[in-house]
Scaffold this active site. Sequence first.
Site, mmCIF file in Angstrom:
data_model
loop_
_atom_site.group_PDB
_atom_site.id
_atom_site.type_symbol
_atom_site.label_atom_id
_atom_site.label_comp_id
_atom_site.label_asym_id
_atom_site.label_seq_id
_atom_site.Cartn_x
_atom_site.Cartn_y
_atom_site.Cartn_z
ATOM 1 N N LYS A 198 10.555 -1.028 -15.096
ATOM 2 C CA LYS A 198 11.814 -1.606 -14.639
ATOM 3 C C LYS A 198 12.814 -1.592 -15.794
ATOM 4 O O LYS A 198 12.473 -1.921 -16.937
ATOM 5 C CB LYS A 198 11.601 -3.035 -14.137
ATOM 6 N N GLY A 202 0.778 -1.237 0.000
ATOM 7 C CA GLY A 202 0.000 0.000 0.000
ATOM 8 C C GLY A 202 0.806 1.281 0.000
ATOM 9 O O GLY A 202 0.284 2.342 0.339
#
Length: 366
Positions: free
Chosen positions: A306, A223
């Site tokens: 990424k 979160g």
Amino acid sequence: MNKIALYCRPGFEKECAAEITDKAGQKEIYGFARVKDNSGYVLFECYQHEDADRLIREIPFRELIFARQMLVVGELLRDLSPEDRISPIIGMLQGVMERAGELRVEVPDTNESKELLKFCRKFTVPLRNAMRQEKILLIRENANRPVIHVFFIAPGCCYVGYSYSNNNSPFYMGIPRLKFPSDAPSRSTLKLEEAFHVFIPYDEWEERLASGLYAVDLGACPGGWTYQLVKRSMMVHAVDNGPMSESLMDTGQVKHHKVDGFKFVPSTKNIYWLVCDMVEKPAKVTQLMADWLVNGWCREAIFNLKLPMKKRYEEVAHNLQKMHLQLKENGINAQIQAKHLYHDREEITVHVRRIWSAYAANRDDY
């Protein structure tokens, strides 16, 4: 002054050099990059003397991915005397700059430069006073005037130059100073907070980061990114098979969907923000984000890509160009920005804003 200095994350000098060489070539400005591994900066030396100033005016800083700051500099000042470091620095600027609005005495973002940074903070005050006496610097800071940079790469060695306040990073050393909130579920929360600072003008925060907006966080667990949305009083669909932070769920602002982020389809049409920090191949994430934008499922998106081990700049440029073409082919007018943020490591953060008519979020659809 025929050089451009670009600050970057140590270890990403080659990517920064590839990018500035590419951008300069697009402007038909030619030169060569000087790269030292893990130095935290790159120098691009232009063949024509006036081209350096032209480059920092014409290349939009917001379009540079790997550069934290962009400025024109002269030759390296070496072996500055401890008795008088100021005079040579003033000499570099006389006839080049007058009535600048701000002075920043900086260092590369490396462990070796931490001690040097302490000196820079002490040195700034007498240097600023001297520059004001010589009318190189205004008496009061002015955000509309150029910024003078004195960039120390070693004790007694510095580059002196300037940037334009309408085309640079407003942050010292190009780094926003953010404090990790103690109640956040993970440190990744700082990535999204920094992205808001970098991509969204402060005068638009009340509208674009408003309370009551609806957001989707793909790959939300535990979160960290959801926290930033909840903190701004948004209502969040958190999508992840993993567990979410109990403190976030207790707010009543989060609806947890235990679904694969690549398979989730929103059931309402009131989503403003899409955020995503999933460990996946860049091409796959880029395609997912493009699908959301083409389908009109969100208005703005922030996501991480990424980076591969090799040809990072080329891979990033390819994916962003592919997204641009897909949006264009579908008649989507969008702004795309990407940045290797301070809180990013082996990834970059991308922001896409779809330009369409504004609408009001409807709480009843949640």
